[in-house]
Design a protein around this motif. Structure first.
Motif, PDB file in Angstrom:
ATOM      1  N   ILE B 187       0.841  -1.208   0.000  1.00 34.98           N
ATOM      2  CA  ILE B 187       0.000   0.000   0.000  1.00 34.98           C
ATOM      3  C   ILE B 187       0.868   1.247   0.000  1.00 34.98           C
ATOM      4  O   ILE B 187       0.569   2.236  -0.666  1.00 34.98           O
ATOM      5  N   GLU B 188       2.000   1.178   0.743  1.00 35.48           N
ATOM      6  CA  GLU B 188       2.818   2.380   0.907  1.00 35.48           C
ATOM      7  C   GLU B 188       3.914   2.520  -0.151  1.00 35.48           C
ATOM      8  O   GLU B 188       4.585   3.542  -0.204  1.00 35.48           O
ATOM      9  N   ASP B 189       4.103   1.496  -0.989  1.00 34.35           N
ATOM     10  CA  ASP B 189       5.184   1.565  -1.978  1.00 34.35           C
ATOM     11  C   ASP B 189       4.623   1.964  -3.344  1.00 34.35           C
ATOM     12  O   ASP B 189       3.948   1.186  -4.009  1.00 34.35           O
ATOM     13  N   PRO B 190       4.926   3.193  -3.791  1.00 37.95           N
ATOM     14  CA  PRO B 190       4.358   3.671  -5.062  1.00 37.95           C
ATOM     15  C   PRO B 190       4.808   2.842  -6.264  1.00 37.95           C
ATOM     16  O   PRO B 190       4.148   2.849  -7.306  1.00 37.95           O
ATOM     17  N   LEU B 191       5.935   2.122  -6.126  1.00 42.07           N
ATOM     18  CA  LEU B 191       6.381   1.280  -7.243  1.00 42.07           C
ATOM     19  C   LEU B 191       5.585  -0.015  -7.323  1.00 42.07           C
ATOM     20  O   LEU B 191       5.666  -0.753  -8.296  1.00 42.07           O
ATOM     21  N   ARG B 192       4.841  -0.323  -6.236  1.00 46.36           N
ATOM     22  CA  ARG B 192       4.191  -1.625  -6.236  1.00 46.36           C
ATOM     23  C   ARG B 192       2.694  -1.583  -5.964  1.00 46.36           C
ATOM     24  O   ARG B 192       2.035  -2.609  -6.024  1.00 46.36           O
TER      25      ARG B 192
END
Lengths: 288, 288
Positions: B187-192
């Protein structure tokens, strides 16, 4: 410098091509071998990063076609440049002698089945171009039929491009002397002499006919949507450098981005906290 | 130490399996994380070397099956372990929701089409096992039909093994807490966060049913010719270490060798020298 490789080696649509005018031993003018390694490595890392975006976005795809005489280095390019890519989303297809079933279809049938899906990188080790090269040199089809294949190829590639496939075609250009030297090394290398076939030497005798056939291919099928690049390939380090730079630059030009989340992130955050809380109350109740 | 991973994590044929007895956070007993990196890298290099021999010999093949709950690390294993392999001869296939055409065939039809040819390594990201997992948890088929699928799977894999395919099946075992933690990171990783789907959370509610279904799969389809390994996967470094060691050891046991040359080397040497001499005399004659 960034644009040099793409423009330097690209066959302009409609341009007439004489391979004799292009030195296979050319190594550029500004980078020495010992400095090239870092540039190449950076380009491969860039390709790897962009492949992730291509895969994530799943809207476009990349088709890389490798052609060249025997021992020109097609396997080497795959080994050196594409080993660093995530195999999830990268696929190599080697086109061999067509089977009976393949021969019972049009020449693009088996090729169409292997083109990349959206999000994928496909690498063709040999390709549909064999059908206007080998077929021509060995007169396997009447000349009129071969000529109509050029149109078929251009239309076929146009269809792929319209569906979001970026097509990059590389001719690995080596001299006959370099080929002979590579044959010699193969004979003496116990790790590689299983690769030798009698036909290596018999095909070599048709070198001038292959040059003519390749010149025709390069002249007639280098399009805006499917450009050919003639890569000086006597020196493996320069070959790998040029190809990696061209691919990296072309992928960069696709302006790939991570797609937006398919879900409402706030909603998902609420779901996440709810799940955490439920599990805590289960833990309390059950003492687990 | 060499044999430990294979024997430690392998499900013995006929053994009853309780996943609760196997700690997903287990990290072995002799290797610390900081020392594991070198061991893993050596194993990956070994796999790469053996893949070349497998490809050259083209007599046997390797099929790696990856299964696990959402976020168990199937994509991660592919990225970390198989990025080092030559993509020529290595193929990843991700099995998604079956299409209408696939559903109109038996459940092994689409799988059979993707098995490795001799000389190839194929990696299945999910597999035919989804048809006795998802199908079971969601009751997509009557129980009797599902049961008969176990026999069908064992016979199918036996057929592959008889044709020279070494089959290795890995269940990536994580705890529900670890899954939740990985969801949070996504949720917190913009790449994922493009990977998140609503179904992540709804499927999670069926965790106990999936555990039961997996236990059944492990008990009934771990065969001599297609063994299952349950890999503790809460810690990614240990997961990658264990899988790479098992694959390297299994490939080593295939006793692969470079095949002998297909041609008479002395004969080829003569051809080589003849070619060189002919070209010299042409050079003399023509002054080229």
């Amino acid at each position: 410098m960034s644009l040099e490789y793409r423009s330097e080696f690209r066959i302009v649509t409609g341009q007439s091509v004489r391979l004799a005018d292009r030195a296979p031993a050319y190594t550029g003018h500004d980078l020495r071998r010992e400095d090239s390694e870092n540039v190449k490595r950076a380009a491969v890392e860039q390709i790897d990063r962009l492949q992730y975006l291509l895969y994530a976005a799943a809207e476009s795809s990349l088709l890389i076609v490798l052609q060249g005489m025997d021992a020109a280095g097609k396997d080497g390019v795959i080994r050196h440049l594409f080993t660093g890519l995530n195999p999830q989303g990268t696929r190599v297809h080697s086109f061999k002698q067509p089977t009976q079933v393949e021969l019972a279809h049009d020449f693009l049938w088996r090729v169409h089945a292997q083109v990349p899906a959206q999000g994928e990188v496909a690498i063709f080790n040999r390709s549909h171009y064999e059908d206007v090269l080998v077929a021509r040199v060995h007169r396997l089809a009447p000349e009129a039929k071969l000529t109509s294949r050029f149109d078929a190829i251009n239309r076929f590639e146009h269809l792929l491009a319209e569906n979001g496939t970026r097509i990059l075609k590389f001719f690995l250009h080596i001299s006959p002397q370099e080929q002979l030297e590579r044959f010699r090394k193969r004979i003496e290398d116990p790790l590689r002499n299983w690769k030798i076939s009698e036909s290596d030497y018999s095909e070599r005798e048709n070198w001038p006919e292959y040059v003519k056939a390749y010149e025709d291919v390069l002249e007639r099928t280098s399009t805006e949507w499917g450009p050919w690049f003639v890569i000086p390939s006597n020196h493996k380090w320069f070959r790998d450098l040029a190809i990696s730079k061209i691919i990296a630059e072309e992928m960069e030009s696709l302006q790939l981005h991570i797609p937006p989340p398919r879900v409402d992130l706030d909603d998902i955050r609420r779901k996440y906290h709810q799940t955490v809380n439920e599990e805590r109350s289960i833990e309390r109740e059950t003492g687990l």
